[in-house]
Design a protein around this motif. Structure first.
Motif, PDB file in Angstrom:
ATOM      1  N   SER A 153     -35.314 -49.826  17.998  1.00 45.07           N
ATOM      2  CA  SER A 153     -33.888 -49.174  18.069  1.00 45.07           C
ATOM      3  C   SER A 153     -32.836 -49.882  17.162  1.00 45.07           C
ATOM      4  O   SER A 153     -32.828 -50.850  16.890  1.00 45.07           O
ATOM      5  N   VAL A 154     -32.026 -48.991  16.785  1.00 46.91           N
ATOM      6  CA  VAL A 154     -30.955 -49.313  15.971  1.00 46.91           C
ATOM      7  C   VAL A 154     -29.769 -49.635  17.025  1.00 46.91           C
ATOM      8  O   VAL A 154     -29.258 -48.680  17.610  1.00 46.91           O
ATOM      9  N   ILE A 155     -29.353 -50.894  16.789  1.00 47.86           N
ATOM     10  CA  ILE A 155     -28.008 -51.225  17.748  1.00 47.86           C
ATOM     11  C   ILE A 155     -26.740 -50.917  16.977  1.00 47.86           C
ATOM     12  O   ILE A 155     -26.137 -50.529  17.392  1.00 47.86           O
ATOM     13  N   SER A 156     -26.794 -51.374  15.641  1.00 52.70           N
ATOM     14  CA  SER A 156     -25.636 -51.073  14.907  1.00 52.70           C
ATOM     15  C   SER A 156     -26.009 -50.973  13.419  1.00 52.70           C
ATOM     16  O   SER A 156     -27.245 -51.371  12.990  1.00 52.70           O
ATOM     17  N   ASP A 157     -25.175 -50.430  12.537  1.00 52.28           N
ATOM     18  CA  ASP A 157     -25.728 -50.162  10.998  1.00 52.28           C
ATOM     19  C   ASP A 157     -24.289 -50.379  10.476  1.00 52.28           C
ATOM     20  O   ASP A 157     -23.455 -49.601  10.422  1.00 52.28           O
TER      21      ASP A 157
ATOM     22  N   ARG B 221     -35.978 -60.578  20.507  1.00 51.83           N
ATOM     23  CA  ARG B 221     -35.729 -59.293  20.985  1.00 51.83           C
ATOM     24  C   ARG B 221     -34.631 -58.383  19.979  1.00 51.83           C
ATOM     25  O   ARG B 221     -34.716 -57.112  20.137  1.00 51.83           O
ATOM     26  N   THR B 222     -34.344 -59.052  19.003  1.00 48.48           N
ATOM     27  CA  THR B 222     -33.124 -58.575  17.991  1.00 48.48           C
ATOM     28  C   THR B 222     -33.459 -59.023  16.903  1.00 48.48           C
ATOM     29  O   THR B 222     -33.862 -60.253  16.621  1.00 48.48           O
ATOM     30  N   LEU B 223     -33.381 -58.396  15.709  1.00 48.90           N
ATOM     31  CA  LEU B 223     -33.510 -58.675  14.184  1.00 48.90           C
ATOM     32  C   LEU B 223     -32.213 -58.251  13.506  1.00 48.90           C
ATOM     33  O   LEU B 223     -31.808 -57.221  13.708  1.00 48.90           O
ATOM     34  N   ILE B 224     -32.159 -58.676  12.192  1.00 52.13           N
ATOM     35  CA  ILE B 224     -31.337 -57.935  11.237  1.00 52.13           C
ATOM     36  C   ILE B 224     -32.237 -57.606  10.096  1.00 52.13           C
ATOM     37  O   ILE B 224     -33.153 -58.334   9.376  1.00 52.13           O
ATOM     38  N   LEU B 225     -32.068 -56.251   9.749  1.00 56.12           N
ATOM     39  CA  LEU B 225     -32.774 -55.783   8.903  1.00 56.12           C
ATOM     40  C   LEU B 225     -31.633 -55.531   7.640  1.00 56.12           C
ATOM     41  O   LEU B 225     -30.730 -54.816   7.989  1.00 56.12           O
ATOM     42  N   LYS B 226     -31.968 -56.001   6.512  1.00 57.26           N
ATOM     43  CA  LYS B 226     -30.858 -55.827   5.331  1.00 57.26           C
ATOM     44  C   LYS B 226     -31.487 -55.152   4.221  1.00 57.26           C
ATOM     45  O   LYS B 226     -32.748 -55.356   3.792  1.00 57.26           O
ATOM     46  N   LEU B 227     -30.929 -54.276   3.811  1.00 55.48           N
ATOM     47  CA  LEU B 227     -31.188 -53.103   2.598  1.00 55.48           C
ATOM     48  C   LEU B 227     -30.523 -52.904   1.715  1.00 55.48           C
ATOM     49  O   LEU B 227     -29.250 -53.142   1.954  1.00 55.48           O
ATOM     50  N   ALA B 228     -30.936 -52.291   0.499  1.00 52.10           N
ATOM     51  CA  ALA B 228     -29.982 -52.069  -0.597  1.00 52.10           C
ATOM     52  C   ALA B 228     -29.194 -50.965  -0.294  1.00 52.10           C
ATOM     53  O   ALA B 228     -29.394 -50.077   0.382  1.00 52.10           O
ATOM     54  N   MET B 229     -27.960 -51.052  -0.810  1.00 50.64           N
ATOM     55  CA  MET B 229     -27.051 -49.846  -0.878  1.00 50.64           C
ATOM     56  C   MET B 229     -27.354 -49.069  -2.150  1.00 50.64           C
ATOM     57  O   MET B 229     -27.470 -49.803  -3.359  1.00 50.64           O
ATOM     58  N   PRO B 230     -27.544 -48.006  -2.122  1.00 45.70           N
ATOM     59  CA  PRO B 230     -28.056 -46.973  -3.280  1.00 45.70           C
ATOM     60  C   PRO B 230     -27.242 -47.176  -4.470  1.00 45.70           C
ATOM     61  O   PRO B 230     -27.736 -47.159  -5.624  1.00 45.70           O
ATOM     62  N   ALA B 231     -25.842 -47.238  -4.143  1.00 44.03           N
ATOM     63  CA  ALA B 231     -24.806 -47.168  -5.241  1.00 44.03           C
ATOM     64  C   ALA B 231     -25.167 -48.458  -6.389  1.00 44.03           C
ATOM     65  O   ALA B 231     -24.815 -48.367  -7.300  1.00 44.03           O
ATOM     66  N   PHE B 232     -25.549 -49.473  -5.681  1.00 46.35           N
ATOM     67  CA  PHE B 232     -25.852 -50.828  -6.409  1.00 46.35           C
ATOM     68  C   PHE B 232     -27.228 -50.917  -6.759  1.00 46.35           C
ATOM     69  O   PHE B 232     -27.657 -52.020  -7.463  1.00 46.35           O
ATOM     70  N   ALA B 233     -28.417 -50.213  -6.430  1.00 47.84           N
ATOM     71  CA  ALA B 233     -29.697 -50.427  -6.549  1.00 47.84           C
ATOM     72  C   ALA B 233     -30.160 -50.430  -7.900  1.00 47.84           C
ATOM     73  O   ALA B 233     -31.064 -51.499  -8.437  1.00 47.84           O
ATOM     74  N   LYS B 234     -29.437 -49.986  -8.821  1.00 48.54           N
ATOM     75  CA  LYS B 234     -29.970 -49.762 -10.249  1.00 48.54           C
ATOM     76  C   LYS B 234     -28.938 -50.097 -11.329  1.00 48.54           C
ATOM     77  O   LYS B 234     -28.895 -49.979 -12.492  1.00 48.54           O
ATOM     78  N   THR B 235     -27.822 -51.121 -10.761  1.00 48.77           N
ATOM     79  CA  THR B 235     -26.894 -51.475 -11.718  1.00 48.77           C
ATOM     80  C   THR B 235     -27.440 -52.866 -12.244  1.00 48.77           C
ATOM     81  O   THR B 235     -28.390 -53.292 -12.016  1.00 48.77           O
ATOM     82  N   LEU B 236     -26.526 -53.667 -13.072  1.00 52.31           N
ATOM     83  CA  LEU B 236     -26.975 -54.783 -13.629  1.00 52.31           C
ATOM     84  C   LEU B 236     -27.343 -55.878 -12.463  1.00 52.31           C
ATOM     85  O   LEU B 236     -27.788 -56.967 -12.727  1.00 52.31           O
ATOM     86  N   TRP B 237     -26.662 -55.563 -11.222  1.00 49.48           N
ATOM     87  CA  TRP B 237     -26.865 -56.432 -10.179  1.00 49.48           C
ATOM     88  C   TRP B 237     -28.278 -56.702  -9.981  1.00 49.48           C
ATOM     89  O   TRP B 237     -28.537 -57.952  -9.765  1.00 49.48           O
ATOM     90  N   ARG B 238     -28.956 -55.670  -9.978  1.00 52.31           N
ATOM     91  CA  ARG B 238     -30.319 -55.801  -9.598  1.00 52.31           C
ATOM     92  C   ARG B 238     -30.501 -56.456  -8.145  1.00 52.31           C
ATOM     93  O   ARG B 238     -31.339 -57.416  -7.837  1.00 52.31           O
TER      94      ARG B 238
ATOM     95  N   LEU C 113     -31.433 -54.453  14.658  1.00 53.85           N
ATOM     96  CA  LEU C 113     -32.363 -53.844  15.547  1.00 53.85           C
ATOM     97  C   LEU C 113     -32.600 -54.494  16.786  1.00 53.85           C
ATOM     98  O   LEU C 113     -32.715 -55.632  16.947  1.00 53.85           O
ATOM     99  N   GLY C 114     -33.036 -53.559  17.940  1.00 56.73           N
ATOM    100  CA  GLY C 114     -33.696 -53.815  18.877  1.00 56.73           C
ATOM    101  C   GLY C 114     -35.109 -53.700  19.097  1.00 56.73           C
ATOM    102  O   GLY C 114     -35.650 -52.678  18.666  1.00 56.73           O
ATOM    103  N   LEU C 115     -35.945 -54.695  19.585  1.00 59.93           N
ATOM    104  CA  LEU C 115     -37.279 -54.586  19.779  1.00 59.93           C
ATOM    105  C   LEU C 115     -37.876 -54.818  21.346  1.00 59.93           C
ATOM    106  O   LEU C 115     -37.224 -55.668  22.069  1.00 59.93           O
ATOM    107  N   THR C 116     -38.606 -53.923  21.736  1.00 60.91           N
ATOM    108  CA  THR C 116     -39.389 -54.051  23.063  1.00 60.91           C
ATOM    109  C   THR C 116     -40.704 -54.274  22.730  1.00 60.91           C
ATOM    110  O   THR C 116     -41.314 -53.646  21.636  1.00 60.91           O
TER     111      THR C 116
END
Length: 340
Positions: A20-24, A48-65, A35-38
């Motif tokens: 489950s998603v606790i916060s975004d 029981r909880t984890l942090i999922l880190k994902l790309a922000m689309p606006a920065f995905a293809k910039t020079l930042w990579r 994330l919450g896990l059962t």
């Protein structure tokens, strides 16, 4: 998720029954999802909880990579380090074709927090704890024989030349856009800095007193413990890690992000505490004077940082203030004479 947890060695039986998603929370270049896990039939100590880190689309293809280096950090380095320096990792991936990535990290929400809300600097005790954590991180890799062999790589002459050429192009466009907001004196500093870069690089080329540099070591990239009597500070956000001169992280944290009045009061105590922690964790042959020399050189080199930030589309509220602060530190520490 069950397969991921098993591969990470934290789930030896049972299975993940629900996620489950606790916060975004959207950040500048990434999303932080709690994330919450059962489980069905899992051991009581399975996370029981984890942090999922994902790309922000606006920065995905910039020079930042963004994301590529952080995934490599957790794959290559994190498991080899002493416990308690960074959050534990449960897996991650970078997709070169799609510019997408993810990391699953230990959730420290209940025990840790950022020291302050950006851009407010932390109180001195918290700043000192953060600097000690940075020193422990650097000490763990100080002149490690694996650097440049099985861990990371040293920049080649061609790579350094290419980076210098890229910076020159960025700087010209940066200066053109700023117009009279970039003074003739500061333009002259940039021209002299670019001309002096081969000589100034000799410190790095010595391959002595080097370590893993965080690369984005502002105080808001450290989690401080909520318990007042704990020194368990953790560093995170390693997308800019590299083999480098450790004082570069200190100059980034202090000179680039503090205005002169506060910097004048806490700069020396922070550098003193950093060096004392290095020595306490086994770093030898690097005296306090050597740290001062490296720090001053790092302040000079960080004059380039606002240009790089502008080039990768970091908002002006960040790079413009960094430009003003780093030039103030540049003048206060007499860095101009290092260009001679």
């Amino acid at each position: 998720m069950t397969a991921t947890m098993r591969e990470a060695g934290v789930l030896d039986k049972g299975a993940v029954a629900e996620v489950s998603v606790i916060s975004d929370r959207p950040m500048l270049i990434s999303r932080i999802i709690r994330l919450g896990l059962t489980y069905d039939g899992a051991a009581p100590n399975a996370p029981r909880t984890l942090i999922l880190k994902l790309a922000m689309p606006a920065f995905a293809k910039t020079l930042w990579r963004g994301g590529r280096h952080e995934v490599s950090f957790y794959r290559e380095l994190a498991g080899l380090m002493p416990k308690g320096l960074v959050p534990a990792s449960y897996g991650g991936a970078w997709d070169e074709a799609a510019f997408t990535w993810h990391l699953l990290l230990e959730d420290l929400t209940d025990t840790h927090q950022t020291a302050t809300q950006w851009p407010l600097p932390p109180a001195l005790p918290q700043a000192e704890a953060i600097v000690r954590a940075l020193a422990r991180l650097h000490a763990a890799w100080w002149d490690d024989p694996r650097l440049g062999v099985s861990i990371g790589s040293f920049a080649t002459a061609d790579e350094r030349a290419g980076r210098s050429l890229t910076f020159a192009g960025h700087y010209q466009r940066f200066a053109d856009q700023l117009g009279d907001r970039l003074s003739a004196d500061r333009r002259a500093v940039y021209e002299r800095l670019m001309a002096a870069t081969p000589r100034l690089s000799e410190r790095y080329l010595s391959r002595r007193n080097l370590s893993i540099a965080h690369g984005d070591a502002h105080v808001w990239n450290f989690l401080v413990p909520k318990a007042a009597d704990s020194d368990d500070v953790r560093a995170f956000d390693f997308d800019q890690w590299r083999i480098g001169v450790p004082a570069n992280d200190l100059a980034y944290m202090i000179a680039l992000h503090l205005y002169p009045e506060r910097r004048a009061r806490i700069e020396r105590p922070l550098l003193d505490g950093y060096h004392q922690t290095l020595v306490a964790h086994g770093v030898a042959g690097y005296d306090r004077a050597a740290l001062d020399q490296d720090y001053r050189l790092a302040v000079l080199l960080h004059v380039a940082q606002p240009v790089w930030q502008w080039a990768i589309q970091i908002p002006p509220v960040i790079w413009w203030n960094n430009l003003e602060r780093i030039f103030l530190a540049f003048d206060d520490l007499g860095c101009r004479e290092l260009l001679d």
